[in-house]
Write a protein that holds these residues in place. Structure first.
Motif, PDB file in Angstrom:
ATOM      1  N   GLY A  94      -3.325  -5.874   0.671  1.00 32.02           N
ATOM      2  CA  GLY A  94      -2.821  -4.563   0.253  1.00 32.02           C
ATOM      3  C   GLY A  94      -3.747  -3.926  -0.755  1.00 32.02           C
ATOM      4  O   GLY A  94      -4.956  -3.843  -0.540  1.00 32.02           O
ATOM      5  N   SER A 118       0.802  -1.223   0.000  1.00 31.77           N
ATOM      6  CA  SER A 118       0.000   0.000   0.000  1.00 31.77           C
ATOM      7  C   SER A 118       0.831   1.266   0.000  1.00 31.77           C
ATOM      8  O   SER A 118       0.457   2.260  -0.610  1.00 31.77           O
ATOM      9  N   ARG A 148      -5.764  -1.444   0.802  1.00 35.15           N
ATOM     10  CA  ARG A 148      -5.521  -2.014   2.125  1.00 35.15           C
ATOM     11  C   ARG A 148      -6.578  -3.055   2.480  1.00 35.15           C
ATOM     12  O   ARG A 148      -7.183  -3.018   3.545  1.00 35.15           O
TER      13      ARG A 148
END
Length: 252
Positions: A93, A59, A156
């Motif tokens: 992510g 991320s 995320r």
């Protein structure tokens, strides 16, 4: 390009291990790769038939690099929405859904060989193809297309898209895969036709050159024959004149 050097590069490339994730040539392009590698003036350095990928990126990494990604799902064929959903469930992510079309890198012996291959690629629909020449004289022809697809799906591990949108997205990717396979087939057919026409042209030129050399030799032989004949005639006249002079001297 020196023939021995090119052959050495070709042997080294084709005999080394395949370090791709799959470890082998994709089935849909194996016939294309084999055909190119069977040609004296070409060999492939890398290839991919086209793929649909769902990958997870770190991320806090603005530049997505391969070492910062994990593949959640990949296929070289059409995919199903369920495949994407299962991949998203493993995301931690930023998940991105991507379609990458057929890509092929071919090293060519001469620039003319690369230009022929480039024409075939462009006419087959691979409009992003190009030629590069390295410092050591390596001529690489890249077969590339522009009909890509890349869509972020989560951030995320939080998914932002609906099931309906996923259905739509999978449909678009599958359509692109169908078009991709059609272009590969068109490229294969055009390549066979172009190389066959090139070989026939070279054969005709070689035959024409042989005939030209034969005509030149024949003309040279004829000219030599005419010259010899002329010299013989001149010698005959000179000998005759000498004989007449001798007769006159004897008579006098």
């Amino acid at each position: 390009m020196d023939g021995d050097t090119f052959q050495q590069w070709k042997n080294q490339c084709l005999n080394k291990c395949d370090f791709s994730k799959k470890g082998s040539v994709d089935e849909d392009i194996s016939h294309v790769v084999s055909f190119i590698n069977s040609q004296e003036r070409y060999f492939t350095t890398s290839s991919c038939s086209g793929r649909i990928i769902l990958f997870d990126a770190v991320s806090d990494c603005p530049d997505v690099q391969k070492q910062n990604c994990s593949w959640l799902f990949v296929t070289h064929q059409k995919c199903q929405r369920e495949d994407v959903v299962r991949g998203l469930e493993k995301s931690v992510g930023d998940a991105t859904f991507k379609f990458e079309p057929f890509v092929l890198h071919v090293q060519c012996k001469q620039l003319d060989d690369a230009q022929l291959l480039h024409t075939v690629a462009i006419n087959s629909g691979f409009r992003n193809s190009g030629i590069t020449v390295g410092k050591k004289g390596k001529i690489i022809m890249a077969v590339r297309s522009t009909h890509c697809l890349e869509v972020p799906l989560s951030h995320r591990s939080h998914v932002f898209v609906t099931d309906q949108y996923l259905d739509f997205l999978v449909g678009v990717a599958n359509q692109k895969m169908e078009e991709n396979l059609k272009r590969i087939q068109r490229f294969s057919e055009c390549l066979h036709a172009a190389l066959q026409a090139h070989e026939e042209k070279c054969s005709l030129k070689e035959e024409s050159d042989k005939k030209t050399v034969y005509r030149r030799r024949r003309k040279r032989t004829q000219d030599d024959s005419v010259t010899d004949s002329s010299q013989n005639t001149q010698e005959h006249h000179e000998n005759t004149e000498e004989e007449i002079d001798c007769d006159l001297l004897f008579l006098s």
